[in-house]
Design an enzyme around this catalytic site. Structure first.
Site, mmCIF file in Angstrom:
data_model
loop_
_atom_site.group_PDB
_atom_site.id
_atom_site.type_symbol
_atom_site.label_atom_id
_atom_site.label_comp_id
_atom_site.label_asym_id
_atom_site.label_seq_id
_atom_site.Cartn_x
_atom_site.Cartn_y
_atom_site.Cartn_z
ATOM 1 N N GLU A 22 0.810 -1.217 0.000
ATOM 2 C CA GLU A 22 0.000 0.000 0.000
ATOM 3 C C GLU A 22 0.845 1.269 0.000
ATOM 4 O O GLU A 22 0.318 2.372 0.062
ATOM 5 C CB GLU A 22 -1.033 0.007 1.130
ATOM 6 C CG GLU A 22 -0.592 -0.528 2.446
ATOM 7 C CD GLU A 22 -1.748 -0.702 3.433
ATOM 8 O OE1 GLU A 22 -2.895 -0.361 3.132
ATOM 9 O OE2 GLU A 22 -1.472 -1.186 4.539
ATOM 10 N N CYS A 70 -7.363 -5.993 -1.640
ATOM 11 C CA CYS A 70 -8.344 -5.874 -0.554
ATOM 12 C C CYS A 70 -8.788 -4.429 -0.352
ATOM 13 O O CYS A 70 -9.539 -4.134 0.574
ATOM 14 C CB CYS A 70 -7.815 -6.472 0.740
ATOM 15 S SG CYS A 70 -6.377 -5.607 1.376
ATOM 16 N N ASP A 72 -4.821 2.902 0.214
ATOM 17 C CA ASP A 72 -3.619 3.648 0.592
ATOM 18 C C ASP A 72 -2.650 3.771 -0.569
ATOM 19 O O ASP A 72 -1.963 4.785 -0.696
ATOM 20 C CB ASP A 72 -2.924 2.974 1.785
ATOM 21 C CG ASP A 72 -3.587 3.395 3.093
ATOM 22 O OD1 ASP A 72 -3.842 4.604 3.250
ATOM 23 O OD2 ASP A 72 -3.862 2.525 3.927
HETATM 24 C C1 PEP Z 1 -6.150 -0.255 1.831
HETATM 25 O O1 PEP Z 1 -5.398 0.668 2.154
HETATM 26 O O2 PEP Z 1 -6.507 -0.448 0.648
HETATM 27 C C2 PEP Z 1 -6.687 -1.165 2.840
HETATM 28 C C3 PEP Z 1 -7.402 -2.213 2.514
HETATM 29 O O3 PEP Z 1 -6.471 -0.864 4.139
HETATM 30 P P1 PEP Z 1 -7.285 0.284 4.911
HETATM 31 O O4 PEP Z 1 -8.396 0.733 4.037
HETATM 32 O O5 PEP Z 1 -7.770 -0.294 6.187
HETATM 33 O O6 PEP Z 1 -6.230 1.332 5.110
HETATM 34 MG MG MG Z 2 -4.529 0.639 4.119
#
Ligand code: PEP
Ligand code: MG
Length: 589
Positions: free
Chosen positions: A456, A527, A480
């Site tokens: 990320e 994700c 991110d």
């Molecule tokens: C992301 O950054 O894509 C991620 C799945 O983590 P979060 O949204 O919790 O930062």
């Molecule tokens: Mg993230």
């Protein structure tokens, strides 16, 4: 008069209901309906709270009377007089009674609602002195709330949310009309406490599409709009509103024609949901026989039920930080509490794999409300996620032990967020070894885990060789990755138009990560929110992705896309999109 407010669409669907305006900082107040039989008791709770504050002020007045002007300046006793006057204000009392009796709000909710109504009246006053009395009114309400908290609530459990169609609304304007929450801002922890709430939709003034508040709103699977600027100022308590979660529009005080139109859209959406639900047991396989894994993102162990219901074949991202948030007094869940929570998620998934991400706090996910004030200028670039965990090794090892122990009960993957440096990788892996050794020393059983890293940060996507050497699998956190590649704060609505998943640089990093993992035979999933956005399903399939993790509410729509896709034929098309100057255009062209 009908008017509309444009915000950013975050969770699909149409909600029609009455607005509940939540003043800033009021999210910690319980919101639930009481039974009609409990109305007198709720009114009594507010009355007792108010009387206690009146007594307290009277006592203060007596104390002050015995002091000299230095210790107790004249302004202080004048202020107490104002507070007493406000406490006796008819509008406050009758208003609170109205919300409890006619709308069946619990006492705290009724009080804060009436406070909001009166605050607006103060805002509209021409006289500066009178306008400034709003702060006094807030203090008075705060004092009553404090007393009421001490007294506890006689009602244990808020009832389940009530959804109504527009047809029902036209026929029935009684107390159980759907309610739409309109707030300036809600932290992810606030959102979480609304998981079991009565609201049919949410609107906030601030926030971007992938802010964590928006992500939790999406997981509630009710229409939501963020970044609606001054919505909480423009809408009045109890106004009729429509939220269009598909277009990001909120319509205030809709005319009958508009209501009818949106009622129709609402029913269409319900029908579509019904159609999609038939796909639940259908395996996600493309037209050319490519098997695709559709996993769920969850915030709490209880979310496993929704994941199973949507036909998820596992949890691809358990955001464990939500177990740590919204707790008071710096209290953290200990090893046992975490272990039980992880076991609950594993049991909830009935033998399917669960990927537990280690704590990702910081940026827009502070552990506690007051920590927000301590935020650095650039919290997203600060002590966040694995950086925080490595700075708190005891806490981190506690979490690692709990995860390792939970792996005795099912297939568990451990996922490390926001990691970029080889030194962080080595430290993390040695802390995992250390946690295992601690369990060995204690004679506590633990299970095997696959260890993965989130991609990320662009630096991670550009040093995949190191990541592939140390980790069993990778998971691309596009939320991110986009934020850090484009230098756009994902929670800031003023730059939301530049937050672009289709930027060629973002797509290049995603594509290369997928390709490198496949070349090395390592598992890779996405994700971030991109995985649950049907606009990108074909593109990601064409880039070789076979594992998508998303909120349960999106799984069936993505499955439908998978079932209609021919992955082989999408490959050359995806490469063309990747190479184009404007991939968003190329995707639709
Ligand atoms: C992301 O950054 O894509 C991620 C799945 O983590 P979060 O949204 O919790 O930062
Ligand atoms: Mg993230």
């Amino acid at each position: 008069m009908t008017f509309s407010i444009q915000g950013i669409a975050v969770a699909r669907g149409i909600a029609i209901g009455r607005a509940v305006i939540l003043g800033s900082g009021r999210a910690d107040v319980a919101h639930y309906f009481v039974e009609p039989a409990q109305v007198p008791a709720e009114i009594e709770r507010v009355r007792a709270g108010r009387n206690a504050v009146v007594d307290e002020i009277h006592r203060l007045q007596v104390t002050i009377a015995g002091m000299g002007p230095k210790e107790a300046p004249h302004e202080l006793s004048a202020l107490l007089d104002v507070h007493l006057m406000l406490l006796q204000d008819e509008e406050l009392i009758t208003g609170v009674k109205h919300w409890i009796t006619d709308r069946l709000y619990n006492a705290e909710w009724a009080l804060t609602t009436q406070l909001e109504v009166l605050s607006r009246q103060f805002d509209d006053m021409e006289d500066d002195y009178l306008r400034e009395r709003k702060a006094d009114l807030e203090q008075v309400a705060e004092r009553i709330l404090r007393y009421m908290k001490g007294m506890g609530s006689p009602v244990a459990q808020p009832p389940a949310p009530k959804r109504k169609t527009q047809q029902d609304l036209l026929l029935d304007d009684s107390v159980d009309v759907p309610l739409v929450l309109v707030a300036h801002d809600l932290s992810p922890a606030d959102m979480l406490q609304f998981k079991q709430s009565v609201f049919a939709g949410f609107v906030t003034d601030v926030g971007g599409k992938t802010s964590h508040t928006a992500i939790v709103a999406r997981s509630l699977d009710i229409p939501a709009v963020v970044g609606a600027r001054s919505a909480s100022n423009l809408v009045r308590q109890d106004d009729w509103v429509i939220i269009d979660g598909d277009t990001g529009v909120m319509i205030v005080d809709p005319s009958p024609i508009i209501l009818a139109e949106y009622g129709f859209k609402q029913r269409q959406a319900e029908l579509e949901r019904g159609r999609l639900s038939r796909l639940r047991h259908t395996p996600a396989v493309t037209l050319d026989d490519q098997r695709v894994e559709l996993l769920a993102n969850i915030e709490l162990p209880e979310d496993a039920a929704a994941a199973l219901k949507a036909g998820a074949v596992g949890v691809g991202l358990f955001r464990s930080e939500f177990l740590f948030m919204g707790r008071h007094g710096g209290d953290m869940p200990d090893e046992e509490e975490q272990y039980l929570a992880y076991c609950k998620a594993i049991a909830g998934m009935q033998g399917l794999p669960v990927t537990i991400r280690t704590l990702d706090v910081g940026a827009d996910k502070p552990l506690e409300e007051q920590h927000r004030d301590l935020a650095h200028l650039n919290p997203a670039l600060g002590l966040r996620a694995i950086r925080w965990s490595l700075a708190e090794p005891e806490m981190f090892r506690t979490q690692l032990r709990a995860i390792l122990r939970s792996a005795v009960h099912g297939k568990v993957n451990l996922l490390v967020p926001m990691i970029a440096h080889a030194s962080e990788i080595r430290q993390t892996l040695s802390l995992i070894d250390f946690a295992r050794a601690e369990l060995d020393n204690r004679g506590t059983p633990y299970g095997p885990v696959a260890i993965g890293a989130m991609i990320e940060i662009p630096a991670a996507a550009l040093s995949l060789r190191t990541f592939l050497k140390y980790f069993d699998f990778l998971s691309i956190g596009t939320n991110d990755l986009i934020q850090y590649t484009l230098a756009i704060d994902r929670a800031d609505e003023s730059v939301a138009h530049l937050y672009d998943p289709c930027h060629p640089a973002v797509l290049r990093l995603v594509a290369d990560t997928i390709a490198e993992c496949r070349r090395h035979g390592k598992g890779v999933s996405v994700c971030g929110e991109m995985a649950g956005d049907t606009q990108f399903t074909r593109l990601l399939l064409g880039l070789g992705l076979r594992s998508f993790s998303m909120h349960p509410a999106q799984i069936l729509a993505v499955k439908q896309e998978v079932l209609r896709a021919d992955a082989g034929r999408l490959e050359p098309w995806s490469q063309r999109v990747l190479d184009s100057e404007d991939p968003a255009l190329a995707m639709v062209g």
